[in-house]
Enzyme design. Structure first.
Site, PDB file in Angstrom:
ATOM      1  N   TYR A 145      14.402  -5.089  31.660  1.00 32.22           N
ATOM      2  CA  TYR A 145      15.805  -5.838  31.023  1.00 32.22           C
ATOM      3  C   TYR A 145      16.220  -6.963  31.946  1.00 32.22           C
ATOM      4  O   TYR A 145      16.605  -8.013  31.608  1.00 32.22           O
ATOM      5  CB  TYR A 145      16.812  -4.707  31.010  1.00 32.22           C
ATOM      6  CG  TYR A 145      18.135  -5.281  30.539  1.00 32.22           C
ATOM      7  CD1 TYR A 145      18.216  -5.934  29.423  1.00 32.22           C
ATOM      8  CD2 TYR A 145      19.413  -5.389  31.321  1.00 32.22           C
ATOM      9  CE1 TYR A 145      19.429  -6.578  29.052  1.00 32.22           C
ATOM     10  CE2 TYR A 145      20.451  -5.730  31.010  1.00 32.22           C
ATOM     11  CZ  TYR A 145      20.527  -6.585  29.836  1.00 32.22           C
ATOM     12  OH  TYR A 145      21.880  -6.996  29.372  1.00 32.22           O
ATOM     13  N   ARG A 152      15.594 -15.433  29.501  1.00 34.78           N
ATOM     14  CA  ARG A 152      16.684 -15.706  28.419  1.00 34.78           C
ATOM     15  C   ARG A 152      17.389 -16.686  29.232  1.00 34.78           C
ATOM     16  O   ARG A 152      17.859 -17.956  28.864  1.00 34.78           O
ATOM     17  CB  ARG A 152      17.568 -14.452  27.973  1.00 34.78           C
ATOM     18  CG  ARG A 152      18.744 -14.965  27.080  1.00 34.78           C
ATOM     19  CD  ARG A 152      19.301 -13.756  26.683  1.00 34.78           C
ATOM     20  NE  ARG A 152      19.832 -12.865  27.316  1.00 34.78           N
ATOM     21  CZ  ARG A 152      20.339 -11.565  27.176  1.00 34.78           C
ATOM     22  NH1 ARG A 152      20.859 -11.438  25.949  1.00 34.78           N
ATOM     23  NH2 ARG A 152      20.869 -10.773  27.742  1.00 34.78           N
ATOM     24  N   TYR A 205      28.607 -10.831  35.617  1.00 34.24           N
ATOM     25  CA  TYR A 205      28.269  -9.440  36.258  1.00 34.24           C
ATOM     26  C   TYR A 205      27.718  -9.791  37.653  1.00 34.24           C
ATOM     27  O   TYR A 205      27.114 -10.846  37.911  1.00 34.24           O
ATOM     28  CB  TYR A 205      27.082  -8.601  35.673  1.00 34.24           C
ATOM     29  CG  TYR A 205      27.328  -8.036  34.234  1.00 34.24           C
ATOM     30  CD1 TYR A 205      28.665  -7.610  34.175  1.00 34.24           C
ATOM     31  CD2 TYR A 205      26.420  -7.640  33.570  1.00 34.24           C
ATOM     32  CE1 TYR A 205      29.167  -6.709  33.002  1.00 34.24           C
ATOM     33  CE2 TYR A 205      26.797  -6.655  32.378  1.00 34.24           C
ATOM     34  CZ  TYR A 205      28.077  -6.253  32.035  1.00 34.24           C
ATOM     35  OH  TYR A 205      28.466  -5.734  30.940  1.00 34.24           O
ATOM     36  N   ARG A 218      31.246 -10.982  24.493  1.00 32.37           N
ATOM     37  CA  ARG A 218      31.629  -9.858  24.070  1.00 32.37           C
ATOM     38  C   ARG A 218      31.718  -9.867  22.464  1.00 32.37           C
ATOM     39  O   ARG A 218      31.435  -8.680  21.883  1.00 32.37           O
ATOM     40  CB  ARG A 218      32.993  -9.326  24.637  1.00 32.37           C
ATOM     41  CG  ARG A 218      32.623  -8.936  26.056  1.00 32.37           C
ATOM     42  CD  ARG A 218      31.819  -8.002  26.422  1.00 32.37           C
ATOM     43  NE  ARG A 218      31.635  -7.898  27.938  1.00 32.37           N
ATOM     44  CZ  ARG A 218      30.799  -6.903  28.637  1.00 32.37           C
ATOM     45  NH1 ARG A 218      29.786  -6.281  28.036  1.00 32.37           N
ATOM     46  NH2 ARG A 218      30.621  -7.081  29.674  1.00 32.37           N
ATOM     47  N   GLU A 329      25.622   2.996  22.809  1.00 32.88           N
ATOM     48  CA  GLU A 329      26.016   1.674  22.682  1.00 32.88           C
ATOM     49  C   GLU A 329      26.090   1.540  20.999  1.00 32.88           C
ATOM     50  O   GLU A 329      25.840   1.879  20.212  1.00 32.88           O
ATOM     51  CB  GLU A 329      25.201   0.696  23.021  1.00 32.88           C
ATOM     52  CG  GLU A 329      25.419  -0.576  22.841  1.00 32.88           C
ATOM     53  CD  GLU A 329      24.668  -1.572  23.784  1.00 32.88           C
ATOM     54  OE1 GLU A 329      24.305  -1.537  25.198  1.00 32.88           O
ATOM     55  OE2 GLU A 329      24.069  -2.574  23.164  1.00 32.88           O
TER      56      GLU A 329
HETATM   57  C1  3EB Z   1      26.677  -4.227  28.612  1.00 28.89           C
HETATM   58  O1  3EB Z   1      27.694  -4.477  28.161  1.00 28.89           O
HETATM   59  C2  3EB Z   1      25.734  -3.485  27.804  1.00 28.89           C
HETATM   60  O2  3EB Z   1      21.970  -8.312  27.249  1.00 28.89           O
HETATM   61  O3  3EB Z   1      22.289  -9.064  25.220  1.00 28.89           O
HETATM   62  C3  3EB Z   1      25.296  -5.071  25.546  1.00 28.89           C
HETATM   63  C4  3EB Z   1      25.268  -6.406  24.711  1.00 28.89           C
HETATM   64  C5  3EB Z   1      24.616  -5.437  26.582  1.00 28.89           C
HETATM   65  C6  3EB Z   1      24.345  -7.431  24.956  1.00 28.89           C
HETATM   66  C7  3EB Z   1      22.496  -8.474  26.133  1.00 28.89           C
HETATM   67  C8  3EB Z   1      23.514  -6.193  26.694  1.00 28.89           C
HETATM   68  C9  3EB Z   1      23.491  -7.232  25.817  1.00 28.89           C
HETATM   69  O4  3EB Z   1      26.410  -4.985  29.422  1.00 28.89           O
HETATM   70  C10 3EB Z   1      24.543  -3.908  27.566  1.00 28.89           C
END
Ligand code: 3EB
Length: 348
Positions: A145, A152, A205, A218, A329
């Site tokens: 990932y 990306r 993050y 989000r 999820e």
């Molecule tokens: C998160 O909140 C959970 O890498 O495109 C959620 C939605 C998550 C999109 C992405 C990853 C992605 O981090 C994981």
């Protein structure tokens, strides 16, 4: 000659069983496009999500409708379908066949994705769905990932696309096997990104989650024409701040995920005039362990209502979530009449 400049400008979506979606295809024109869940791989107009369906209704599809002649084509590794207002794209790249690592392959996939948007003059991404084989496996010192996130983000920056504030809504899930699969929807006007005040923005993050942050907002609000607004909620999990909460407890993770969905809904509602609510979302529920489905469903039924549209229309898929401690999820979309508030208003 009078040309209807609005023909094809209105995009609609409906969630159907595989049989119902095939009937639309055979009975009349091919729908504009679709994303199938557990559907056969060979339907060109319906790129599939290659995961096991755990809900009793079996294979489902989100079928997109738009008037006007749609043309199909390929740009690099992207297969696309467009009517000049909207574009649905699909990428399926097999790492073994391509002899490329996942970071390079992801970068190439996104480079071709952006080339497709440039070529079609449809610059704005409304939503991206990412599926990676073995998402939590190690890929030569870096989790796969995290390799995907590297490629990306680099492609976003190379294309001078917003990789932080303003990134598109997305999800990224693990499938057991198969190709790196990316599906996306694009259009003429920029969506309005929405963040969750309970969570650190994913593009912020800390580095403990990988050298390059995930590139997504989000949620996003987008005008679909015809006076409709779409809300696209990205994959949402049991994360508060930037940390996973309730590791090992799928029921508590489901409760936390529903709290996050509600928080995103509240933020989205402040940015548009459309009325969205939790119980009317079209959701996809990704569950890491098939044996957890009953527990996840019980929590959803208790919180949202067993007879809600949310519960009755939910598609459950077996998939790995992008952090190994996340067990569930949920992603969603909804469409309702309304308009977007201006950017300055939304951010005020
Ligand atoms: C998160 O909140 C959970 O890498 O495109 C959620 C939605 C998550 C999109 C992405 C990853 C992605 O981090 C994981």
């Amino acid at each position: 000659m009078i040309v209807d400049a609005h023909a094809g400008a209105h995009l609609r979506v409906e969630r159907l069983s595989l049989d119902q979606s095939m009937a639309k295809h055979v009975g009349g024109d091919t729908p504009f496009g679709a994303i199938g869940y557990g559907t056969p791989a060979q339907l060109a107009w319906m790129p599939t999500v290659n995961a096991r369906v755990l809900s009793p209704a079996g294979s489902m599809a989100d079928v997109w409708h738009a008037d006007g002649a749609a043309t199909s084509g390929t740009t690099g590794c992207v297969r696309w379908r467009s009517n000049g207002h909207w574009l649905l794209g699909a990428i399926d790249l097999d790492e073994a066949a391509e002899r490329q690592g996942l970071a390079e392959l992801s970068q190439r996939a996104y480079r071709d994705l952006f080339a497709t948007l440039d070529q079609a003059a449809l610059p704005h991404l409304l939503r991206i769905w990412n599926y990676l084989p073995q998402i939590n496996a190690d890929g030569g010192g870096l989790e796969r990932y995290r390799q995907f996130n590297l490629g990306r983000q680099q492609a976003f920056m190379d294309a001078q696309r917003a990789a932080f504030e303003g990134a598109p809504a997305a999800c990224a899930l693990g499938i057991r096997q198969g190709a790196l699969s990316i599906r996306f929807l694009a259009g003429r006007t920029a969506p309005l990104p929405v963040e969750n005040p309970r969570q650190v923005s994913a593009y912020r993050y800390p580095e403990t989650y990988g050298p390059r942050s995930p590139t997504f907002s989000r949620a996003a609000l987008a005008e679909l024409g015809g006076g409709d607004v779409a809300l696209f909620i990205s994959g949402t999990a049991s994360i508060v701040g930037h940390e996973t909460v309730h590791a090992g407890d799928v029921r508590a993770q489901t409760h936390e995920t529903l709290r996050n969905l509600s928080a995103v809904l509240t933020a989205a509602s402040a940015a548009c005039s459309a009325a969205f609510n939790l119980s009317s979302l079209d959701v996809v529920v990704y569950v890491r362990h098939a044996s957890d489905v009953a527990a996840v469903r019980e929590v959803i039924d208790a919180v949202v209502g067993a007879h809600s549209h949310f519960a009755l229309r939910a598609v459950y898929l077996e998939a790995d979530v992008c952090r190994s401690d996340l067990l569930v999820e949920i992603e969603a979309h909804a469409v309702a009449p309304g308009t977007l508030h201006s950017r300055s208003h939304a951010q005020a």
